[in-house]
Design an enzyme around this catalytic site. Structure first.
Site, PDB file in Angstrom:
ATOM      1  N   LYS A 117     -10.450   3.314   6.598  1.00 24.97           N
ATOM      2  CA  LYS A 117      -9.964   1.999   6.130  1.00 24.97           C
ATOM      3  C   LYS A 117      -8.524   1.762   6.576  1.00 24.97           C
ATOM      4  CE  LYS A 117     -10.662   3.030   1.787  1.00 24.97           C
ATOM      5  NZ  LYS A 117     -11.160   4.420   1.958  1.00 24.97           N
TER       6      LYS A 117
ATOM      7  N   ARG B 163     -10.810  -1.337  -6.712  1.00 22.22           N
ATOM      8  CA  ARG B 163     -11.422  -0.011  -6.750  1.00 22.22           C
ATOM      9  C   ARG B 163     -12.540   0.046  -7.782  1.00 22.22           C
ATOM     10  NH1 ARG B 163      -8.333   2.980  -3.162  1.00 22.22           N
ATOM     11  NH2 ARG B 163      -8.850   5.155  -3.367  1.00 22.22           N
TER      12      ARG B 163
ATOM     13  N   ARG C  93      -6.637  15.282   8.590  1.00 21.95           N
ATOM     14  CA  ARG C  93      -5.668  14.169   8.563  1.00 21.95           C
ATOM     15  C   ARG C  93      -4.242  14.677   8.340  1.00 21.95           C
ATOM     16  NH1 ARG C  93      -6.672   9.263   4.702  1.00 21.95           N
ATOM     17  NH2 ARG C  93      -6.964  10.916   3.188  1.00 21.95           N
TER      18      ARG C  93
ATOM     19  N   ARG D 277      -1.695  15.125   2.895  1.00 27.56           N
ATOM     20  CA  ARG D 277      -1.573  14.506   1.573  1.00 27.56           C
ATOM     21  C   ARG D 277      -2.013  15.488   0.496  1.00 27.56           C
ATOM     22  NH1 ARG D 277      -4.363   8.629   2.082  1.00 27.56           N
ATOM     23  NH2 ARG D 277      -5.360   9.354   0.174  1.00 27.56           N
TER      24      ARG D 277
ATOM     25  N   ARG E 112     -12.687  12.697  -5.428  1.00 31.81           N
ATOM     26  CA  ARG E 112     -12.477  11.309  -4.965  1.00 31.81           C
ATOM     27  C   ARG E 112     -13.798  10.677  -4.531  1.00 31.81           C
ATOM     28  NH1 ARG E 112      -8.151  12.400  -0.587  1.00 31.81           N
ATOM     29  NH2 ARG E 112      -8.456  10.212  -0.028  1.00 31.81           N
TER      30      ARG E 112
HETATM   31  P1  AP5 Z   1      -7.992   6.963   7.242  1.00 29.69           P
HETATM   32  O1  AP5 Z   1      -7.880   5.710   8.052  1.00 29.69           O
HETATM   33  O2  AP5 Z   1      -6.754   7.578   6.690  1.00 29.69           O
HETATM   34  O3  AP5 Z   1      -9.121   6.785   6.108  1.00 29.69           O
HETATM   35  P2  AP5 Z   1      -9.107   5.958   4.743  1.00 29.69           P
HETATM   36  O4  AP5 Z   1     -10.448   5.356   4.566  1.00 29.69           O
HETATM   37  O5  AP5 Z   1      -7.921   5.036   4.690  1.00 29.69           O
HETATM   38  O6  AP5 Z   1      -8.949   7.171   3.748  1.00 29.69           O
HETATM   39  P3  AP5 Z   1      -8.077   7.392   2.435  1.00 29.69           P
HETATM   40  O7  AP5 Z   1      -8.292   8.832   2.068  1.00 29.69           O
HETATM   41  O8  AP5 Z   1      -6.650   6.935   2.633  1.00 29.69           O
HETATM   42  O9  AP5 Z   1      -8.791   6.455   1.434  1.00 29.69           O
HETATM   43  P4  AP5 Z   1      -8.676   6.503  -0.067  1.00 29.69           P
HETATM   44  O10 AP5 Z   1      -9.338   5.213  -0.408  1.00 29.69           O
HETATM   45  O11 AP5 Z   1      -9.220   7.709  -0.717  1.00 29.69           O
HETATM   46  O12 AP5 Z   1      -7.078   6.595  -0.329  1.00 29.69           O
HETATM   47  P5  AP5 Z   1      -6.009   5.587  -0.907  1.00 29.69           P
HETATM   48  O13 AP5 Z   1      -4.724   5.866  -0.253  1.00 29.69           O
HETATM   49  O14 AP5 Z   1      -6.533   4.182  -0.960  1.00 29.69           O
HETATM   50  O15 AP5 Z   1      -8.755   8.048   8.169  1.00 29.69           O
HETATM   51  C1  AP5 Z   1      -8.985   9.355   7.696  1.00 29.69           C
HETATM   52  C2  AP5 Z   1      -8.808  10.370   8.855  1.00 29.69           C
HETATM   53  O16 AP5 Z   1      -9.812  10.126   9.857  1.00 29.69           O
HETATM   54  C3  AP5 Z   1      -7.452  10.243   9.585  1.00 29.69           C
HETATM   55  O17 AP5 Z   1      -7.034  11.523   9.961  1.00 29.69           O
HETATM   56  C4  AP5 Z   1      -7.779   9.401  10.834  1.00 29.69           C
HETATM   57  O18 AP5 Z   1      -6.913   9.715  11.894  1.00 29.69           O
HETATM   58  C5  AP5 Z   1      -9.217   9.831  11.129  1.00 29.69           C
HETATM   59  N1  AP5 Z   1     -10.018   8.751  11.706  1.00 29.69           N
HETATM   60  C6  AP5 Z   1     -10.011   7.446  11.328  1.00 29.69           C
HETATM   61  N2  AP5 Z   1     -10.905   6.750  12.067  1.00 29.69           N
HETATM   62  C7  AP5 Z   1     -11.499   7.654  12.916  1.00 29.69           C
HETATM   63  C8  AP5 Z   1     -12.523   7.544  13.918  1.00 29.69           C
HETATM   64  N3  AP5 Z   1     -13.107   6.376  14.186  1.00 29.69           N
HETATM   65  N4  AP5 Z   1     -12.904   8.669  14.565  1.00 29.69           N
HETATM   66  C9  AP5 Z   1     -12.312   9.866  14.270  1.00 29.69           C
HETATM   67  N5  AP5 Z   1     -11.342  10.042  13.336  1.00 29.69           N
HETATM   68  C10 AP5 Z   1     -10.939   8.939  12.669  1.00 29.69           C
HETATM   69  O19 AP5 Z   1      -5.950   6.043  -2.462  1.00 29.69           O
HETATM   70  C11 AP5 Z   1      -5.386   7.295  -2.811  1.00 29.69           C
HETATM   71  C12 AP5 Z   1      -5.318   7.372  -4.340  1.00 29.69           C
HETATM   72  O20 AP5 Z   1      -4.453   6.335  -4.842  1.00 29.69           O
HETATM   73  C13 AP5 Z   1      -6.642   7.163  -5.089  1.00 29.69           C
HETATM   74  O21 AP5 Z   1      -7.403   8.346  -5.169  1.00 29.69           O
HETATM   75  C14 AP5 Z   1      -6.134   6.668  -6.456  1.00 29.69           C
HETATM   76  O22 AP5 Z   1      -5.669   7.745  -7.230  1.00 29.69           O
HETATM   77  C15 AP5 Z   1      -4.933   5.814  -6.078  1.00 29.69           C
HETATM   78  N6  AP5 Z   1      -5.287   4.395  -5.903  1.00 29.69           N
HETATM   79  C16 AP5 Z   1      -5.177   3.674  -4.751  1.00 29.69           C
HETATM   80  N7  AP5 Z   1      -5.593   2.408  -4.950  1.00 29.69           N
HETATM   81  C17 AP5 Z   1      -5.972   2.334  -6.245  1.00 29.69           C
HETATM   82  C18 AP5 Z   1      -6.522   1.297  -7.044  1.00 29.69           C
HETATM   83  N8  AP5 Z   1      -6.786   0.074  -6.534  1.00 29.69           N
HETATM   84  N9  AP5 Z   1      -6.813   1.569  -8.348  1.00 29.69           N
HETATM   85  C19 AP5 Z   1      -6.568   2.778  -8.879  1.00 29.69           C
HETATM   86  N10 AP5 Z   1      -6.067   3.819  -8.162  1.00 29.69           N
HETATM   87  C20 AP5 Z   1      -5.768   3.601  -6.855  1.00 29.69           C
END
Ligand code: AP5
Length: 208
Positions: free
Chosen positions: A13, A88, A124, A156, A167
């Site tokens: 994402k 979320r 990552r 991270r 997660r």
């Molecule tokens: P990446 O693009 O980083 O993936 P992502 O989907 O963004 O993954 P996240 O782990 O950041 O999502 P998340 O939703 O768990 O975390 P968030 O920060 O929102 O890609 C992942 C890896 O793959 C990278 O190494 C990349 O290089 C590689 N890659 C990407 N595309 C590729 C491809 N096509 N081919 C090969 N490799 C590839 O949330 C974190 C925490 O914050 C949550 O757990 C929660 O505690 C809190 N939080 C955030 N938002 C909320 C909310 N709205 N409500 C409550 N808590 C929240």
């Protein structure tokens, strides 16, 4: 264009939201990045979010909703935005829908299997500004240093394997029901190709 990017942790994402936001000329708004910035700055919100995020659970709705609604009311979001990581759960989606700035045109659902999620997350590496790399697939030009700002790349704290599994189960229980909530606004995109291919497919889908 007002878009939400939805999908499990590690689906890509953040990677895709940055590219598509640049292509469309709208801001990329990531609640995960905003919360990590609060933790780095040592604010009261950051202190409340830190332990919750390290366990892989969701930060309480009221805290996240407040920063998100403020952000989408900013001038640069007047002509559109990409939300990454918000909403979320259905409660967050209902609050967004009730907000004057919260109209959503499309929801891009990145579809990917869990084996690939674990492979991606375990490789990552990120810089403090949120630039994203993968040790095999998208390595930096210089080992462990961000290409854009030269900062040290780190893993991270919520990318430890047991936290990733938590997660994923939070995603299935709380976030997946949004697929039903958004219904016909959902566009599914295969998240397993190369980053360039996926960006092209997303742009085709949202412009259709
Ligand atoms: P990446 O693009 O980083 O993936 P992502 O989907 O963004 O993954 P996240 O782990 O950041 O999502 P998340 O939703 O768990 O975390 P968030 O920060 O929102 O890609 C992942 C890896 O793959 C990278 O190494 C990349 O290089 C590689 N890659 C990407 N595309 C590729 C491809 N096509 N081919 C090969 N490799 C590839 O949330 C974190 C925490 O914050 C949550 O757990 C929660 O505690 C809190 N939080 C955030 N938002 C909320 C909310 N709205 N409500 C409550 N808590 C929240």
């Amino acid at each position: 264009m007002r878009l939400i990017f939805l999908g499990p942790p590690g689906a890509g994402k953040g990677t895709q939201a940055k590219r598509v936001a640049a292509a469309l000329g709208v801001p990329h708004i990531s609640t995960g990045d905003m919360l990590r910035a609060q933790i780095a700055a040592g604010t009261a919100l950051g202190r409340q979010a830190d332990g919750v995020m390290k366990r892989g659970e969701l930060v309480p709705d009221d805290l996240v909703v407040a920063i998100l609604l403020d952000r989408i009311a900013a001038d640069d979001a007047a002509n559109g935005f990409i939300l990454d990581g918000f909403p979320r759960n259905v409660r967050q989606a209902q609050i967004l829908q009730a907000d004057p700035d919260g109209r959503i045109d499309r929801v891009v659902l990145l579809v990917i299997d869990e084996e690939e999620v674990v492979r991606r997350i375990s490789g990552r590496r990120c810089c403090p500004e949120g630039h994203i790399y993968h040790i095999d697939d998208q390595p930096p030009l210089k080992a462990n240093l961000c290409d854009e700002d030269g900062e040290l790349l780190v893993q991270r704290p919520d990318d430890a394997e047991d936290v990733v599994l938590n997660r994923l189960s939070v995603y299935h229980a709380s976030t997946e029901p949004l697929i039903g909530f958004y219904g016909e606004r959902i566009v599914e995109v295969d998240g397993s190709g190369s980053p360039d291919q996926i960006t092209r497919h997303i742009l085709e889908a949202v412009r259709a």
